[in-house]
Design a protein around this motif. Structure first.
Motif: not given
Length: 284
Positions: A258-276
């Motif tokens: 699963v791809p992981w960006n350690p510098e994901l934008p700190p926004s609810p939308a960006a982390y929701a996408c990653f968690f899903h």
């Protein structure tokens, strides 16, 4: 404190620096991670810049929706063209900080020479993931983001998906986060050093620790250590400068990726996408 009123605009960043301007800043230049988060929140930067890891072209893994929104990329922050930056007439620079003292991707003197305030928001492990996201929400609100200020954190439905997937995967399902370093080396993430990994562990995901050795955030070692840890799923750094985990000599056969960006934008939308995406990887 933050906001805009009869006495001008103010915001206190995560270094404790009290920033001020006669009016709410409308022209924001930001580090790409911060700029992508602000865009998610409804504040469109006039331009973004990269870090020392980045080249003259934007990294697609870090770009978020910036390119689609037509936000220009200026190259690495510590090599910014002063005249180009001045032509943009910025009213605020926004960066991140890992140590609570210094901006990460740009020299503070740049803001001083331009005569504009510089806000640096923490993304280090001294804050929880909800607190980090919440602080970007506060800055977005202070900059006039539409709608109510977000409460902070990953949306509940995305966290519920991870929690359910972790239960379905079982207690023995190990997850390893890593960043390929090239030349036969790999950086193995220490889960407690990364706010998003710590949050996932709190939701029941079994994050594998690489063990003792130097490095506060990563253990840099050979790929054989990744094999020894026998992860069932690998979160791999998909930023442009990281080498990819290809071949059986690097990962156990059958390990899910699963791809992981350690510098994901700190926004609810960006982390929701990653968690899903992680939830899907846990149960696929």
């Amino acid at each position: 404190m933050s906001g805009s009123g009869a006495h001008g605009w103010g915001f206190t960043d995560d270094r404790g620096v009290e920033l001020g301007a006669p009016d709410r800043p409308a022209r924001v230049v930001a580090y790409v991670r911060a700029g992508a988060a602000l865009l998610d929140l409804g504040v469109t930067p006039v331009a973004v810049y990269g870090s020392a890891h980045d080249g003259p072209e934007p990294d697609p893994a870090k770009d978020g929706g910036l390119a689609a929104a037509g936000v220009p990329y200026l190259g690495p922050g510590r090599a910014l063209d002063a005249e180009r930056l001045r032509e943009l007439r910025p009213e605020l620079l926004v960066d991140v900080t890992y140590d609570g003292k210094s901006p990460y991707a740009v020299d503070e003197e740049v803001a001083g020479r331009l005569g504009v305030p510089l806000a640096a928001l923490s993304v280090g492990n001294e804050l929880s993931l909800p607190a980090i996201i919440g602080r970007f929400g506060e800055l977005g609100a202070a900059l006039g983001a539409p709608g109510p200020e977000p409460d902070g954190g990953v949306p509940a439905e995305a966290e519920a998906a991870v929690r359910a997937a972790a239960v379905a995967a079982g207690a023995g399902f190990g997850v390893l986060a890593l960043s390929g370093a090239g030349d036969g080396q790999v950086h193995l993430a220490r889960p407690g050093a990364w706010p998003e990994l710590a949050r996932l562990a709190g939701l029941g995901v079994r994050l594998l620790d690489p063990g003792p050795g130097p490095g506060a955030s990563w253990l840099t070692t050979g790929w054989e250590r990744a094999l020894e840890l026998a992860p069932a799923l690998v979160l791999y750094d998909d930023r442009a400068h990281a080498s990819q985990p290809e071949g059986p000599e690097r990962l156990p056969a059958g390990a899910r990726l699963v791809p992981w960006n350690p510098e994901l934008p700190p926004s609810p939308a960006a982390y929701a996408c990653f968690f899903h995406a992680l939830a899907a990887g846990l149960t696929s």
